[in-house]
Design a protein around this motif. Structure first.
Motif, PDB file in Angstrom:
ATOM      1  N   GLY A 217     -19.937  16.273  -9.525  1.00 40.21           N
ATOM      2  CA  GLY A 217     -20.968  15.819 -10.441  1.00 40.21           C
ATOM      3  C   GLY A 217     -21.678  14.561  -9.957  1.00 40.21           C
ATOM      4  O   GLY A 217     -22.591  14.074 -10.589  1.00 40.21           O
ATOM      5  N   GLY A 218     -21.229  14.004  -8.851  1.00 41.80           N
ATOM      6  CA  GLY A 218     -21.880  12.824  -8.277  1.00 41.80           C
ATOM      7  C   GLY A 218     -21.035  11.569  -8.369  1.00 41.80           C
ATOM      8  O   GLY A 218     -20.127  11.464  -9.190  1.00 41.80           O
ATOM      9  N   GLY A 219     -21.336  10.659  -7.523  1.00 40.64           N
ATOM     10  CA  GLY A 219     -20.615   9.399  -7.488  1.00 40.64           C
ATOM     11  C   GLY A 219     -19.383   9.474  -6.601  1.00 40.64           C
ATOM     12  O   GLY A 219     -19.137  10.476  -5.927  1.00 40.64           O
ATOM     13  N   VAL A 220     -18.624   8.386  -6.598  1.00 45.41           N
ATOM     14  CA  VAL A 220     -17.389   8.302  -5.821  1.00 45.41           C
ATOM     15  C   VAL A 220     -16.322   7.615  -6.651  1.00 45.41           C
ATOM     16  O   VAL A 220     -16.612   6.977  -7.664  1.00 45.41           O
ATOM     17  CB  VAL A 220     -17.597   7.510  -4.505  1.00 45.41           C
ATOM     18  CG1 VAL A 220     -18.557   8.228  -3.572  1.00 45.41           C
ATOM     19  CG2 VAL A 220     -18.069   6.095  -4.764  1.00 45.41           C
ATOM     20  N   ARG A 221     -15.064   7.771  -6.195  1.00 47.95           N
ATOM     21  CA  ARG A 221     -13.969   7.068  -6.852  1.00 47.95           C
ATOM     22  C   ARG A 221     -13.038   6.553  -5.768  1.00 47.95           C
ATOM     23  O   ARG A 221     -13.006   7.069  -4.643  1.00 47.95           O
ATOM     24  CB  ARG A 221     -13.225   7.965  -7.824  1.00 47.95           C
ATOM     25  CG  ARG A 221     -12.455   9.091  -7.185  1.00 47.95           C
ATOM     26  CD  ARG A 221     -11.696   9.919  -8.221  1.00 47.95           C
ATOM     27  NE  ARG A 221     -11.065  11.053  -7.600  1.00 47.95           N
ATOM     28  CZ  ARG A 221      -9.838  11.045  -7.093  1.00 47.95           C
ATOM     29  NH1 ARG A 221      -9.112   9.970  -7.169  1.00 47.95           N
ATOM     30  NH2 ARG A 221      -9.337  12.122  -6.527  1.00 47.95           N
ATOM     31  N   ILE A 222     -12.275   5.529  -6.098  1.00 55.33           N
ATOM     32  CA  ILE A 222     -11.296   4.988  -5.172  1.00 55.33           C
ATOM     33  C   ILE A 222     -10.118   5.953  -5.117  1.00 55.33           C
ATOM     34  O   ILE A 222      -9.564   6.324  -6.146  1.00 55.33           O
ATOM     35  CB  ILE A 222     -10.829   3.586  -5.612  1.00 55.33           C
ATOM     36  CG1 ILE A 222     -11.996   2.607  -5.568  1.00 55.33           C
ATOM     37  CG2 ILE A 222      -9.682   3.098  -4.733  1.00 55.33           C
ATOM     38  CD1 ILE A 222     -11.676   1.225  -6.125  1.00 55.33           C
ATOM     39  N   THR A 223      -9.746   6.350  -3.908  1.00 52.26           N
ATOM     40  CA  THR A 223      -8.614   7.257  -3.740  1.00 52.26           C
ATOM     41  C   THR A 223      -7.375   6.524  -3.253  1.00 52.26           C
ATOM     42  O   THR A 223      -6.260   6.994  -3.448  1.00 52.26           O
ATOM     43  CB  THR A 223      -8.955   8.387  -2.759  1.00 52.26           C
ATOM     44  OG1 THR A 223      -9.375   7.820  -1.518  1.00 52.26           O
ATOM     45  CG2 THR A 223     -10.046   9.280  -3.337  1.00 52.26           C
ATOM     46  N   SER A 224      -7.569   5.400  -2.581  1.00 50.71           N
ATOM     47  CA  SER A 224      -6.438   4.578  -2.159  1.00 50.71           C
ATOM     48  C   SER A 224      -6.923   3.160  -1.898  1.00 50.71           C
ATOM     49  O   SER A 224      -8.112   2.940  -1.646  1.00 50.71           O
ATOM     50  CB  SER A 224      -5.767   5.149  -0.906  1.00 50.71           C
ATOM     51  OG  SER A 224      -6.634   5.064   0.201  1.00 50.71           O
ATOM     52  N   ALA A 225      -6.011   2.238  -1.982  1.00 48.17           N
ATOM     53  CA  ALA A 225      -6.341   0.831  -1.732  1.00 48.17           C
ATOM     54  C   ALA A 225      -5.138   0.170  -1.085  1.00 48.17           C
ATOM     55  O   ALA A 225      -3.994   0.525  -1.377  1.00 48.17           O
ATOM     56  CB  ALA A 225      -6.702   0.125  -3.037  1.00 48.17           C
ATOM     57  N   VAL A 226      -5.414  -0.773  -0.190  1.00 49.98           N
ATOM     58  CA  VAL A 226      -4.341  -1.521   0.455  1.00 49.98           C
ATOM     59  C   VAL A 226      -4.672  -3.007   0.416  1.00 49.98           C
ATOM     60  O   VAL A 226      -5.833  -3.407   0.336  1.00 49.98           O
ATOM     61  CB  VAL A 226      -4.096  -1.065   1.912  1.00 49.98           C
ATOM     62  CG1 VAL A 226      -3.582   0.351   1.964  1.00 49.98           C
ATOM     63  CG2 VAL A 226      -5.335  -1.215   2.762  1.00 49.98           C
ATOM     64  N   VAL A 227      -3.605  -3.810   0.458  1.00 48.73           N
ATOM     65  CA  VAL A 227      -3.714  -5.263   0.432  1.00 48.73           C
ATOM     66  C   VAL A 227      -2.953  -5.813   1.630  1.00 48.73           C
ATOM     67  O   VAL A 227      -1.862  -5.332   1.948  1.00 48.73           O
ATOM     68  CB  VAL A 227      -3.111  -5.848  -0.877  1.00 48.73           C
ATOM     69  CG1 VAL A 227      -3.176  -7.356  -0.887  1.00 48.73           C
ATOM     70  CG2 VAL A 227      -3.796  -5.261  -2.090  1.00 48.73           C
ATOM     71  N   GLU A 228      -3.518  -6.810   2.286  1.00 51.32           N
ATOM     72  CA  GLU A 228      -2.857  -7.483   3.408  1.00 51.32           C
ATOM     73  C   GLU A 228      -1.476  -7.959   2.977  1.00 51.32           C
ATOM     74  O   GLU A 228      -1.333  -8.549   1.902  1.00 51.32           O
ATOM     75  CB  GLU A 228      -3.693  -8.674   3.867  1.00 51.32           C
ATOM     76  CG  GLU A 228      -3.032  -9.578   4.879  1.00 51.32           C
ATOM     77  CD  GLU A 228      -2.729  -8.892   6.197  1.00 51.32           C
ATOM     78  OE1 GLU A 228      -1.539  -8.647   6.472  1.00 51.32           O
ATOM     79  OE2 GLU A 228      -3.687  -8.612   6.942  1.00 51.32           O
ATOM     80  N   SER A 229      -0.472  -7.712   3.797  1.00 48.77           N
ATOM     81  CA  SER A 229       0.885  -8.127   3.437  1.00 48.77           C
ATOM     82  C   SER A 229       1.452  -9.206   4.354  1.00 48.77           C
ATOM     83  O   SER A 229       2.541  -9.710   4.098  1.00 48.77           O
ATOM     84  CB  SER A 229       1.827  -6.916   3.430  1.00 48.77           C
ATOM     85  OG  SER A 229       1.883  -6.333   4.718  1.00 48.77           O
ATOM     86  N   ASP A 230       0.712  -9.591   5.393  1.00 46.09           N
ATOM     87  CA  ASP A 230       1.158 -10.653   6.285  1.00 46.09           C
ATOM     88  C   ASP A 230       0.934 -12.000   5.591  1.00 46.09           C
ATOM     89  O   ASP A 230      -0.201 -12.418   5.377  1.00 46.09           O
ATOM     90  CB  ASP A 230       0.380 -10.600   7.599  1.00 46.09           C
ATOM     91  CG  ASP A 230       0.831 -11.646   8.607  1.00 46.09           C
ATOM     92  OD1 ASP A 230       1.464 -12.649   8.211  1.00 46.09           O
ATOM     93  OD2 ASP A 230       0.525 -11.462   9.798  1.00 46.09           O
ATOM     94  N   ARG A 231       2.020 -12.662   5.217  1.00 46.18           N
ATOM     95  CA  ARG A 231       1.920 -13.909   4.441  1.00 46.18           C
ATOM     96  C   ARG A 231       1.234 -15.039   5.213  1.00 46.18           C
ATOM     97  O   ARG A 231       0.820 -16.021   4.619  1.00 46.18           O
ATOM     98  CB  ARG A 231       3.295 -14.341   3.960  1.00 46.18           C
ATOM     99  CG  ARG A 231       3.890 -13.262   3.067  1.00 46.18           C
ATOM    100  CD  ARG A 231       4.591 -13.605   1.840  1.00 46.18           C
ATOM    101  NE  ARG A 231       4.662 -14.905   1.291  1.00 46.18           N
ATOM    102  CZ  ARG A 231       4.065 -15.255   0.151  1.00 46.18           C
ATOM    103  NH1 ARG A 231       3.314 -14.398  -0.489  1.00 46.18           N
ATOM    104  NH2 ARG A 231       4.231 -16.451  -0.341  1.00 46.18           N
ATOM    105  N   GLU A 232       1.089 -14.908   6.515  1.00 50.06           N
ATOM    106  CA  GLU A 232       0.343 -15.912   7.269  1.00 50.06           C
ATOM    107  C   GLU A 232      -1.155 -15.755   7.059  1.00 50.06           C
ATOM    108  O   GLU A 232      -1.910 -16.712   7.207  1.00 50.06           O
ATOM    109  CB  GLU A 232       0.687 -15.844   8.750  1.00 50.06           C
ATOM    110  CG  GLU A 232       2.086 -16.342   9.053  1.00 50.06           C
ATOM    111  CD  GLU A 232       2.349 -16.447  10.540  1.00 50.06           C
ATOM    112  OE1 GLU A 232       1.391 -16.637  11.318  1.00 50.06           O
ATOM    113  OE2 GLU A 232       3.522 -16.336  10.915  1.00 50.06           O
ATOM    114  N   ASN A 233      -1.597 -14.556   6.707  1.00 48.80           N
ATOM    115  CA  ASN A 233      -3.012 -14.286   6.481  1.00 48.80           C
ATOM    116  C   ASN A 233      -3.397 -14.289   5.009  1.00 48.80           C
ATOM    117  O   ASN A 233      -4.542 -14.555   4.671  1.00 48.80           O
ATOM    118  CB  ASN A 233      -3.409 -12.935   7.081  1.00 48.80           C
ATOM    119  CG  ASN A 233      -3.357 -12.948   8.582  1.00 48.80           C
ATOM    120  OD1 ASN A 233      -3.560 -13.975   9.217  1.00 48.80           O
ATOM    121  ND2 ASN A 233      -3.071 -11.803   9.167  1.00 48.80           N
TER     122      ASN A 233
END
Length: 120
Positions: A42-58
């Motif tokens: 029907g149109g548009g997009v959706r988030i299928t996955s997401a990730v977050v940086e896990s290196d505590r130095e960054n």
């Protein structure tokens, strides 16, 4: 395609490669968030996955709820230019709980996290 900061106070470089939206800190260039999208019937997009940086130095994550709010705010407020009032209020509430202070000025919280003035 992407969004580069227009000044030193803006905190995010946001760009798209293929179906992935990358959100990097503007000062360090470190990639913090990535969101993958897929088309919706029907149109548009959706988030299928997401990730977050896990290196505590960054990146020192403040938890899943904070990261979810930040990703949504970056996409809504910075990329789409939406007011995102409910997300902004959620960020202020979350930061107040984390700090133990109930009188945090919303503009300060939003500026420190997003690089936006209140209502931008």
């Amino acid at each position: 395609m992407g969004i580069e900061p227009g000044g030193m106070d803006e905190k995010w470089n946001v760009f798209v490669e293929g179906d992935v939206l990358f959100m990097h800190r503007s000062w360090t260039g470190h990639g913090i968030y990535e969101a993958s999208f897929a088309p919706v019937i029907g149109g548009g997009v959706r988030i299928t996955s997401a990730v977050v940086e896990s290196d505590r130095e960054n990146y020192r994550s403040m938890g899943d709820e904070y990261d979810r709010l930040m990703m949504e705010l970056i996409i809504g407020a910075i990329v789409l230019g939406e007011p995102a009032a409910d997300l902004r209020a959620g960020l202020v509430e979350l930061m107040a709980r984390a700090s133990g202070k109930s009188d945090l000025p919303s503009g300060v919280v939003e500026h420190s996290a997003l690089g936006l003035r209140s209502g931008s």
